[in-house]
Write an enzyme that holds these catalytic residues in place. Structure first.
Site, short mmCIF file in Angstrom:
data_model
loop_
_atom_site.label_atom_id
_atom_site.label_comp_id
_atom_site.label_asym_id
_atom_site.label_seq_id
_atom_site.Cartn_x
_atom_site.Cartn_y
_atom_site.Cartn_z
N GLY A 239 0.48 -1.34 0.02
CA GLY A 239 0.07 0.01 -0.38
C GLY A 239 1.07 1.17 0.38
O GLY A 239 0.01 2.32 0.09
N ARG A 315 -5.95 2.32 -15.51
CA ARG A 315 -6.43 3.04 -14.07
C ARG A 315 -7.16 3.82 -14.66
O ARG A 315 -8.06 4.44 -13.60
CB ARG A 315 -4.58 3.30 -14.03
CG ARG A 315 -4.54 2.23 -13.31
CD ARG A 315 -3.17 2.59 -12.15
NE ARG A 315 -3.14 2.66 -10.94
CZ ARG A 315 -3.61 4.04 -10.63
NH1 ARG A 315 -2.97 5.16 -11.61
NH2 ARG A 315 -4.02 4.27 -9.53
N CYS A 358 -13.24 1.35 -28.87
CA CYS A 358 -15.02 1.49 -29.10
C CYS A 358 -16.23 2.00 -27.45
O CYS A 358 -16.92 1.32 -28.01
CB CYS A 358 -15.84 1.33 -30.28
SG CYS A 358 -14.92 0.52 -31.50
N1 LLP Z 1 -0.72 -7.06 -0.85
C1 LLP Z 1 -2.38 -7.80 -0.72
C2 LLP Z 1 -2.53 -8.63 0.19
C3 LLP Z 1 -2.56 -6.73 -1.43
O1 LLP Z 1 -3.83 -6.62 -1.45
C4 LLP Z 1 -1.98 -5.86 -2.59
C5 LLP Z 1 -3.02 -5.26 -3.25
C6 LLP Z 1 -0.87 -5.37 -2.11
C7 LLP Z 1 -0.29 -6.21 -1.12
C8 LLP Z 1 0.63 -4.43 -3.19
O2 LLP Z 1 -0.06 -3.51 -2.81
P1 LLP Z 1 0.84 -2.32 -3.02
O3 LLP Z 1 2.22 -2.05 -2.39
O4 LLP Z 1 0.93 -2.58 -5.06
O5 LLP Z 1 0.41 -1.34 -3.00
N2 LLP Z 1 -5.18 -1.74 -9.42
C9 LLP Z 1 -4.98 -0.54 -8.46
C10 LLP Z 1 -4.20 -1.62 -7.00
C11 LLP Z 1 -5.03 -2.68 -6.38
C12 LLP Z 1 -4.13 -3.30 -5.17
C13 LLP Z 1 -4.60 -4.39 -5.00
N3 LLP Z 1 -3.62 -5.38 -3.61
C14 LLP Z 1 -4.68 0.11 -9.23
O6 LLP Z 1 -4.62 0.20 -9.89
O7 LLP Z 1 -4.17 1.43 -8.34
#
Ligand code: LLP
Length: 428
Positions: A239, A315, A358
Site C-alpha cells: 500500500g 487505471r 470503441c
Molecule cells: N498485499 C495485498 C494483500 C494486496 O491486496 C495488495 C494490492 C498488495 C499487497 C500490494 O499493494 P501495493 O503495495 O501495490 O499498493 N489496481 C489498483 C491497485 C490494487 C491493489 C490490490 N492489492 C490500482 O491500479 O491502483
C-alpha cells in the site's frame, strides 16, 4: 524518484532516449528502468532494516518474469494471489518458502498447488477457507503455515475500489472474530495458525492508518498470547504510495519512521515481519509509450487519439486515476520541470488523450492541459509500471503491448508484442 528525465529536451529512460525505444519496438510499449526498480527495493529494505523484514514483492502490480527475477535476485520474496502468480514466482527462481499466498477466493487446485510447493505462508481470509485448507492439507498429509488476515477497520483514505482495511469489505475478519478464530482453530495440527496478515488499502499516502492498524493488531497479539496462542509472524501487506505527481508520496523512510518504533521490541523478541510492496517499487519505474494517431476536434473538445487506451492502461477509466502525460520530445518552451495535474505554462491547450477502443470511457486523460499535439507525436504516460501491463486486456482484439527493460543505454525486450496469431492461439 525515477530515471525518466528530459536531457536536451528529449525524454530518456536512464541513458536511452525513449524515441529510440519507440522506433525499434513500436508503440504502445511499456518501458521499465532497472536502476529505478533496484533503488526503490533497496531504499525500502534500508528503511525497514531495524525490523529485518522479508520483503515480498506483490506480483500483481507488475508480474513480468524478468522483473520478478530481478527482484528475486536482490533478495525479495513474492506476494502471490493466484496459482498463476505462484507459477510466475517459481519460474522466476524465487523459492516457495519466500512466498506468501493471499486472496479471498483460492480454489482447491490453487491451495493444493501451494501446499505441494511448500509455500512459506498461506494467508487465510475466512473460517470456510480455513476448513477447506485443513481438509486439503489432511488429504495431502502435509502441515501448512497459515496467517489469519485481519481487517483492523481503519480507513486508508484511498479509492473505494482499493480500500480493503475497513470492516465492510470482503477481505479478512474483524478483530473480534479473529479472537474467536484462534479459539476455534488455533490448535489445529494440520494448519498451524502462526501469523496475522494485514493489507489496509492501496495507495495509502499517510502513515496514520498504518499506525492505527498496527496498534490494533499488536493489542490482538497480546490478547491471543493470554489465550495461549503465539503469533510469530506479522505480515503488514502493501500500500505504500508512488509519485503520480512530483513529490506526491511519502518516502519509504517516512513510512518506516512511523511503523518501525511500534514493532522494534517485538522483533527483538522474535516476531518476524513481512512487507508486501508492489506499487512503491515499480509504479515510478515504468512508463507507457504511445503514438498520437490523429488529432480530432469534436464540438469544443480536442481529442488526441492514440494507439494506447483503456485496454493498455485501465487505471484512468477504471479509477479516474491521474497519470502525467507529456510528449517525449516537446518544443523547447514545453520541456517540463515537474509533473502535476495542472501545469502552469503559457500555450497549453486542453486535450482529451484517448485510445482506439470503441467506448467513450476509453481515455487516458480528460481536458488535460498539454502542448498542442499533432499526428505522429510520441507521448509518455508516466508512473505506469504498477497496475499497467498487469491489468491490460485484449479488448477489441488489440494484442498486448511489448515490455522493455532498460539498463543504462541498453534495452531488453522482456515481453514481445503479441501477434494476431497469439490472439486466437487458444481458440477453435
Ligand atoms: N498485499 C495485498 C494483500 C494486496 O491486496 C495488495 C494490492 C498488495 C499487497 C500490494 O499493494 P501495493 O503495495 O501495490 O499498493 N489496481 C489498483 C491497485 C490494487 C491493489 C490490490 N492489492 C490500482 O491500479 O491502483
Amino acid at each position: 524518484m525515477d530515471r525518466f528525465t528530459y536531457a536536451d529536451g528529449k525524454l530518456a529512460c536512464e541513458s536511452l532516449p525513449l524515441s529510440k525505444v519507440a522506433e525499434q519496438i513500436g508503440t504502445p510499449c511499456y518501458v521499465y528502468s532497472r536502476a529505478t526498480i533496484e533503488e526503490h527495493y533497496r531504499r525500502l529494505v534500508e528503511a525497514f532494516r531495524p525490523l529485518d523484514p522479508l520483503v515480498c514483492y506483490s506480483i500483481k502490480s507488475c508480474g513480468n518474469l524478468s522483473i520478478c527475477r530481478l527482484l528475486g535476485e536482490l533478495g525479495a520474496g513474492m506476494d502471490v494471489v493466484s496459482g498463476g502468480e505462484l507459477f510466475r514466482a517459481l519460474a522466476a527462481g524465487v523459492p516457495a518458502s519466500k512466498c506468501v499466498f493471499a486472496g479471498v477466493g483460492k480454489t482447491d487446485a490453487e491451495i493444493e498447488q501451494a501446499i505441494k510447493a511448500d509455500i512459506g505462508l498461506l494467508n487465510i481470509e475466512s473460517e470456510a477457507e480455513f476448513e477447506n485448507l485443513g481438509r486439503i492439507a489432511q488429504k495431502l498429509d502435509k502441515t501448512v503455515r497459515g496467517a489469519l488476515r485481519v481487517n483492523p477497520d481503519v480507513d486508508p483514505k484511498t479509492h473505494l475500489y482499493t480500500t480493503t482495511g475497513k470492516r465492510e469489505t470482503k477481505f479478512g475478519v474483524d478483530i473480534e472474530r479473529a479472537r474467536n478464530f484462534f479459539v476455534e482453530y488455533g490448535q489445529d495440527p494440520q494448519c498451524r495458525l502462526t501469523g496475522l496478515h494485514l493489507h489496509i488499502g492501496s495507495p495509502v499516502y499517510t502513515t496514520q492508518p498504518y499506525v492505527d492498524a498496527v496498534k490494533k493488531t499488536l493489542a490482538l497479539i497480546d490478547d491471543l498470547a493470554l489465550l495461549g496462542h503465539k503469533v510469530s509472524v506479522l505480515d503488514l501487506g502493501g500500500g505504500f504510495g508512488a509519485d503520480y505527481e512530483s513529490e506526491q508520496s511519502l518516502l519509504a523512510a517516512d513510512y518506516a519512521e512511523a511503523i518501525v518504533p511500534l514493532l522494534q521490541d517485538r522483533v527483538a523478541k522474535g516476531l518476524k515481519i513481512i512487507l508486501e510492496p508492489g506499487r512503491t517499487i515499480v509504479a515510478n519505474a515504468g512508463v507507457l509509450l504511445t503514438r498520437v494517431l490523429y488529432v480530432k476536434k469534436s464540438g469544443d473538445k480536442t481529442f488526441a487519439i492514440c494507439d494506447a487506451g483503456m485496454n493498455t492502461l485501465l487505471r484512468p477509466s477504471h479509477y479516474n486515476a491521474f497519470h502525467f502525460i507529456w510528449p517525449c520530445e516537446p518544443e523547447p518552451p514545453f520541456v517540463p520541470t515537474k509533473r502535476a495535474k495542472s501545469m502552469d505554462m503559457p500555450g497549453l491547450v486542453p486535450i482529451d488523450v484517448v485510445g482506439p477502443i470503441c467506448e467513450s470511457g476509453d481515455f487516458l486523460a480528460v481536458d488535460r492541459p498539454l502542448p498542442p499535439l499533432k499526428r505522429g507525436d510520441l507521448l509518455c504516460v508516466f508512473t505506469a509500471g504498477a497496475y499497467g501491463m498487469s491489468m491490460a486486456s485484449r479488448y477489441n482484439s488489440q494484442p498486448l503491448p511489448a515490455e522493455v527493460l532498460v539498463a543504462g543505454e541498453k534495452m531488453d525486450v522482456i515481453r514481445r508484442r503479441e501477434t494476431y496469431e497469439d490472439l486466437v492461439a487458444h481458440e477453435r
